[in-house]
Design an enzyme around this catalytic site. Structure first.
Site, PDB file in Angstrom:
ATOM      1  N   THR A 101       0.855  -1.164   0.000  1.00 41.52           N
ATOM      2  CA  THR A 101       0.000   0.000   0.000  1.00 41.52           C
ATOM      3  C   THR A 101       0.902   1.228   0.000  1.00 41.52           C
ATOM      4  O   THR A 101       1.848   1.293   0.778  1.00 41.52           O
ATOM      5  CB  THR A 101      -0.984  -0.022   1.188  1.00 41.52           C
ATOM      6  OG1 THR A 101      -1.531   1.274   1.335  1.00 41.52           O
ATOM      7  CG2 THR A 101      -0.331  -0.435   2.485  1.00 41.52           C
ATOM      8  N   GLU A 111      -4.929  -2.979   4.257  1.00 42.50           N
ATOM      9  CA  GLU A 111      -4.616  -3.573   5.561  1.00 42.50           C
ATOM     10  C   GLU A 111      -5.770  -4.370   6.157  1.00 42.50           C
ATOM     11  O   GLU A 111      -5.597  -5.088   7.136  1.00 42.50           O
ATOM     12  CB  GLU A 111      -4.222  -2.469   6.560  1.00 42.50           C
ATOM     13  CG  GLU A 111      -2.880  -1.827   6.279  1.00 42.50           C
ATOM     14  CD  GLU A 111      -2.973  -0.617   5.343  1.00 42.50           C
ATOM     15  OE1 GLU A 111      -3.922  -0.564   4.533  1.00 42.50           O
ATOM     16  OE2 GLU A 111      -2.092   0.251   5.429  1.00 42.50           O
ATOM     17  N   LYS A 135      -7.443  21.785  10.623  1.00 34.03           N
ATOM     18  CA  LYS A 135      -7.635  22.256  12.000  1.00 34.03           C
ATOM     19  C   LYS A 135      -7.750  23.772  12.008  1.00 34.03           C
ATOM     20  O   LYS A 135      -6.805  24.474  11.696  1.00 34.03           O
ATOM     21  CB  LYS A 135      -6.469  21.806  12.872  1.00 34.03           C
ATOM     22  CG  LYS A 135      -6.784  21.948  14.339  1.00 34.03           C
ATOM     23  CD  LYS A 135      -5.859  21.118  15.186  1.00 34.03           C
ATOM     24  CE  LYS A 135      -6.483  20.939  16.570  1.00 34.03           C
ATOM     25  NZ  LYS A 135      -5.632  20.273  17.499  1.00 34.03           N
ATOM     26  N   TRP A 154     -11.967  20.747  14.273  1.00 34.49           N
ATOM     27  CA  TRP A 154     -11.681  20.000  13.053  1.00 34.49           C
ATOM     28  C   TRP A 154     -12.687  20.285  11.957  1.00 34.49           C
ATOM     29  O   TRP A 154     -13.888  20.312  12.201  1.00 34.49           O
ATOM     30  CB  TRP A 154     -11.685  18.489  13.346  1.00 34.49           C
ATOM     31  CG  TRP A 154     -10.730  18.100  14.420  1.00 34.49           C
ATOM     32  CD1 TRP A 154     -11.031  17.792  15.719  1.00 34.49           C
ATOM     33  CD2 TRP A 154      -9.306  17.968  14.305  1.00 34.49           C
ATOM     34  NE1 TRP A 154      -9.881  17.480  16.414  1.00 34.49           N
ATOM     35  CE2 TRP A 154      -8.817  17.578  15.571  1.00 34.49           C
ATOM     36  CE3 TRP A 154      -8.399  18.146  13.256  1.00 34.49           C
ATOM     37  CZ2 TRP A 154      -7.463  17.365  15.813  1.00 34.49           C
ATOM     38  CZ3 TRP A 154      -7.060  17.924  13.494  1.00 34.49           C
ATOM     39  CH2 TRP A 154      -6.595  17.543  14.764  1.00 34.49           C
TER      40      TRP A 154
HETATM   41  P1  AMP Z   1      -6.365   1.478   0.019  1.00 35.86           P
HETATM   42  O1  AMP Z   1      -5.610   0.662   0.995  1.00 35.86           O
HETATM   43  O2  AMP Z   1      -5.514   2.022  -1.073  1.00 35.86           O
HETATM   44  O3  AMP Z   1      -7.541   0.746  -0.503  1.00 35.86           O
HETATM   45  O4  AMP Z   1      -6.913   2.780   0.779  1.00 35.86           O
HETATM   46  C1  AMP Z   1      -7.707   2.685   1.931  1.00 35.86           C
HETATM   47  C2  AMP Z   1      -8.262   4.032   2.295  1.00 35.86           C
HETATM   48  O5  AMP Z   1      -9.216   4.474   1.332  1.00 35.86           O
HETATM   49  C3  AMP Z   1      -9.038   4.050   3.594  1.00 35.86           C
HETATM   50  O6  AMP Z   1      -8.191   4.127   4.719  1.00 35.86           O
HETATM   51  C4  AMP Z   1      -9.926   5.276   3.423  1.00 35.86           C
HETATM   52  O7  AMP Z   1      -9.215   6.463   3.735  1.00 35.86           O
HETATM   53  C5  AMP Z   1     -10.232   5.268   1.951  1.00 35.86           C
HETATM   54  N1  AMP Z   1     -11.554   4.676   1.702  1.00 35.86           N
HETATM   55  C6  AMP Z   1     -11.831   3.402   1.399  1.00 35.86           C
HETATM   56  N2  AMP Z   1     -13.159   3.226   1.234  1.00 35.86           N
HETATM   57  C7  AMP Z   1     -13.753   4.421   1.450  1.00 35.86           C
HETATM   58  C8  AMP Z   1     -15.115   4.901   1.434  1.00 35.86           C
HETATM   59  N3  AMP Z   1     -16.144   4.109   1.142  1.00 35.86           N
HETATM   60  N4  AMP Z   1     -15.329   6.198   1.714  1.00 35.86           N
HETATM   61  C9  AMP Z   1     -14.305   7.030   1.992  1.00 35.86           C
HETATM   62  N5  AMP Z   1     -13.008   6.642   2.014  1.00 35.86           N
HETATM   63  C10 AMP Z   1     -12.727   5.359   1.749  1.00 35.86           C
END
Ligand code: AMP
Length: 529
Positions: free
Chosen positions: A173, A316, A426, A431
């Protein structure tokens, strides 16, 4: 005392055995980059995976070795998922959109031994070959090379056996800072995750399902679809190109019932549909995740009779964390209320636990009151304990993984993501959610994309500005956007400025790169600063 049930390790090779035995003739269709199409089925995938296992053994591949892929979605890639785990190896799916230094780092860090790749990525291979120090075997999926390689084998072999907690897959990632980090999935975690994915609130799979996954097989384990699809014996339709016209044509011709992708994919699909008058009459389940699904997107799909599974997860978390399940009183809710619920990130399936802790004091667990936002933590059998090659430390025992997301938990457990801890703005000690500003802004007709970032302010610490890309051929004013926002967010959340740009930077997984955007606006001065 042990129980007295049969020994059955939760190894993912059972999935392909089941698919071939019970759903052997169910089709796997591929539309290749050159426009040609091929059809195989689950029995064919298993046979080829067994042959690949034999071919890998001939190369000297041992259990635990890393077998990498650099490829789009297609049947040979699917064969490789099962062939790699079949030899007891660890499948490492590499994202071809990563930058060269990231590509160099992850293949060397993973110590990949074999790399299978699409012909289209030959330039990457040529560029990176001198820098990749561990890869000994390069095999191209095209020009008959892959077929010739496995074609020398007869498939008369057995899968490697071992412990269900053996690793089976590795995904990196790319965080916003530092080197990419590897997430090492186990057979057991992958199997539990696959079975969980079948439920109605998530993939809603049965044997009649026809799935066209737009989410790439190189991103976040393709949300576990290649494993879950085998468990249910669904028909897969793969497209090696991500072109809305091709996807829509395939969906209609192959009577696709399910599709999965990030919001930008659905946006491109809508644009094509609007331009051509195309409809998707067979579609009934749309899985959307990776970033927040905007309200109009959910509304449009729901009006077309499509169930929206708006899901939250991360590499993760294997990646399923939550999905927008229907509430028990769904039918008593108005359409607007239903959309509002779907716009949040949903609830956990059995196996996942969530909590939020204070952003400043992580020992303080926050209430599920639908109001307080905090740092989101998660735990469960398919949630990461530590990154690949990271040293075990005291935090392992706590079993709560810090997601880096900021969220509100509602009393019924519904997750509402409000930001990333690094992106939250912030202002005056309070926030402001950049995500909420962005979600509201993309609801303005004429706004194609929007991103909110914090800009230094001597009095308030930070104030938000909104960076906007207009839709091609449409005009929209700053005043119109501001008026739209004013109806949806608190007054002190309103951006101090709106700036129009031609493009907003994106990272390798298609998400907005706030870090790059902040770099672009580093010298930006607010009018009253
Ligand atoms: P990745 O590991 O590249 O799939 O990224 C994961 C991250 O994507 C998460 O920690 C969130 O910040 C974001 N994310 C995943 N699904 C959503 C969702 N449905 N709405 C908003 N953010 C999301």
């Amino acid at each position: 005392m042990l129980g007295a049930m049969q020994d059955f390790d939760l190894r993912v090779t059972h999935l392909i055995d089941h698919a071939a035995r019970e759903h052997g003739s169910r089709e796997i269709v591929t539309r290749w980059a050159d426009g040609s199409e091929t059809r195989t089925n689950w029995a064919g995938i298993r046979h080829d995976a067994l042959r690949m296992t034999q071919a890998l053994r001939k190369l000297g591949v041992q259990p635990g070795d890393r077998i990498a892929t650099l490829a789009m979605n297609h049947s040979r890639h699917l064969v490789s998922w099962y062939g790699a785990v079949g030899v007891g190896g660890i499948l490492h799916t590499i994202n071809p959109r990563l930058f060269d230094d990231q590509l160099e780092y992850i293949a060397n860090h993973a110590e990949d031994l074999v790399l299978l790749y699409d012909k289209a990525f030959t330039p990457i291979i040529e560029r990176m070959k001198p820098k990749w120090t561990t890869i000994k075997h390069f095999i191209c999926y095209d020009n008959g090379e892959f077929e010739d390689w496995i074609g020398q084998e007869d498939g008369k072999t057995t899968w490697a056996t071992g412990d269900e907690r053996d690793p089976c897959m590795l995904c990196y990632t790319s965080g916003t800072t530092g080197n990419p980090k590897g997430v090492l999935y186990e057979h057991r975690s992958t199997m539990l995750h696959a079975i969980t994915g079948l439920q109605p609130a998530i993939f809603d799979f049965d044997t009649r399902s026809v799935m066209l996954p737009v989410v790439p097989m190189f991103h976040a384990a393709s949300w576990g679809l290649p494993w879950a699809g085998a468990a249910a014996g669904i028909k897969f339709v793969f497209s090696a190109v991500n072109d809305a016209a091709v996807l829509c044509e395939l969906m209609n011709r192959e009577k696709v019932t399910h599709s999965a992708g990030v919001p930008t994919v659905w946006l491109a699909t809508f644009q094509h549909m609007d331009a051509t008058g195309t409809t998707l009459p067979t579609l009934r389940q749309a899985i959307i995740g990776g970033s927040a699904a905007p309200r109009f997107m959910i509304e449009r799909l729901m009006k077309a009779g499509v169930n929206v599974a708006h899901a939250w997860g991360m590499t993760e978390t294997s990646p399923i964390g939550t999905t927008g399940a229907q509430t028990w009183d769904w039918d008593e809710r108005s359409f607007d209320e239903q959309v509002t619920i779907k716009q949040m990130q949903g609830r956990v399936p059995f196996g996942v636990e969530l909590r939020t802790v204070d952003l400043g004091d992580p020992t303080k667990v926050l209430p599920r009151d639908g109001q307080t936002s905090g740092a989101l933590q998660v735990r469960g059998p398919w949630i990461i304990k530590r990154y690949f090659k990271a040293e075990a430390d005291a935090t392992d025992a706590e079993q709560w993984f810090d997601t880096g997301d900021v969220a509100i938990l509602h009393p019924d457990g519904t997750l509402q993501l409000t930001d990333r801890t690094k992106d939250v703005i912030k202002s005056g000690g309070e926030w402001i959610s950049s995500v909420e500003l962005e979600n509201a802004a993309v609801g303005v007709p004429g706004v194609a994309e929007a991103a909110a970032i914090g800009i230094y302010h001597p009095k308030w610490d930070e104030r938000p500005i909104l960076v906007v890309v207009k839709k091609a051929g449409m005009d929209v004013t700053k005043e119109a956007i501001m008026a739209h926002l004013a109806e949806r967010v608190a007054k002190w959340w309103l951006p101090d400025a709106i700036e129009f740009v031609d493009a907003i930077p994106h990272g390798a997984t298609g998400k907005i790169s706030k870090k790059d955007l902040r770099d672009q606006f580093r010298e930006y001065k607010l009018a009253d600063a």
